[in-house]
Design an enzyme around this catalytic site. Structure first.
Site, PDB file in Angstrom:
ATOM      1  N   THR A  53      -5.635   5.208   2.649  1.00  0.00           N
ATOM      2  CA  THR A  53      -6.212   6.490   3.043  1.00  0.00           C
ATOM      3  C   THR A  53      -6.192   7.466   1.880  1.00  0.00           C
ATOM      4  O   THR A  53      -7.188   8.148   1.608  1.00  0.00           O
ATOM      5  CB  THR A  53      -5.429   7.078   4.243  1.00  0.00           C
ATOM      6  N   THR A  54      -5.080   7.518   1.181  1.00  0.00           N
ATOM      7  CA  THR A  54      -4.959   8.420   0.031  1.00  0.00           C
ATOM      8  C   THR A  54      -6.024   8.099  -1.003  1.00  0.00           C
ATOM      9  O   THR A  54      -6.697   9.004  -1.520  1.00  0.00           O
ATOM     10  CB  THR A  54      -3.547   8.311  -0.587  1.00  0.00           C
ATOM     11  N   ASP A  79       2.223  -0.025   0.843  1.00  0.00           N
ATOM     12  CA  ASP A  79       3.446   0.233   0.079  1.00  0.00           C
ATOM     13  C   ASP A  79       3.990  -1.074  -0.488  1.00  0.00           C
ATOM     14  O   ASP A  79       4.442  -1.130  -1.636  1.00  0.00           O
ATOM     15  CB  ASP A  79       4.521   0.887   0.962  1.00  0.00           C
ATOM     16  N   HIS A 104       2.293  10.895   1.636  1.00  0.00           N
ATOM     17  CA  HIS A 104       2.385  10.883   3.095  1.00  0.00           C
ATOM     18  C   HIS A 104       1.369  11.868   3.657  1.00  0.00           C
ATOM     19  O   HIS A 104       0.905  12.769   2.962  1.00  0.00           O
ATOM     20  CB  HIS A 104       3.796  11.244   3.540  1.00  0.00           C
ATOM     21  N   GLY A 136      -0.577   2.619   3.584  1.00  0.00           N
ATOM     22  CA  GLY A 136       0.865   2.405   3.463  1.00  0.00           C
ATOM     23  C   GLY A 136       1.492   1.702   4.648  1.00  0.00           C
ATOM     24  O   GLY A 136       2.148   0.664   4.486  1.00  0.00           O
TER      25      GLY A 136
END
Length: 151
Positions: free
Chosen positions: A47-48, A71, A19, A66
């Site tokens: 993004t991660t 996800d 997150h 996500g």
């Protein structure tokens, strides 16, 4: 439900998720464990994945962000047996708009017996385990038997 086994390969397929408030923490963990991660196949939500790849140079297959469906993409990969383990630094103190997706992702990881590390301590244990470099058999639901019972 009937069970069967699946073999995780020695070169694991690892999902990396965080997150927003925990992206810096995951980045720090990935940098600290870069050598251990290099021999594995890495996946991340959008993004991660972009942050981790840019900052570490690791090859990471980035899915959608996500909240935009990443996800759910990851959950589908888990259901298909294409993810062996997940490092998910989630924010326990702040709700996110896609909380139902997060809950679904964690549920599907539990259904398919995928190891999940949710903080630095559990991630350290997971990455340090001797099984990281070995084939490992895990018990999973026998989906063929499940279908046969229902049709």
């Amino acid at each position: 439900m009937n069970k069967t086994t699946r073999v995780m390969p020695a070169h694991k397929h690892i999902a990396l998720v965080a997150h927003d408030n925990y992206k810096p923490e995951l980045l720090r963990w990935v940098k600290e464990n870069k050598d251990a991660l290099q021999g594995h196949f890495l996946y991340a939500t959008g993004t991660t994945g972009r942050i981790l790849s840019k900052e570490t140079g690791l090859a990471i297959k980035s899915l959608l962000s996500g909240p935009m469906g990443g996800d759910q993409q990851l959950g589908a990969l888990i259901s298909e047996g294409k993810i062996d383990m997940m490092i998910f630094f989630w924010d326990p103190l702040n709700a996110v708009p896609h909380d139902p997706d997060v809950k679904a992702l964690l549920r599907i990881a539990t259904v398919w017996n995928v190891p999940v590390a949710m903080n630095r301590a559990s991630a350290k244990f997971m990455i340090s385990a001797p099984q990281m470099e070995e084939e490992v058999s895990i018990e999973i639901p026998d989906y063929d038997a499940y279908l046969a019972e229902r049709v």
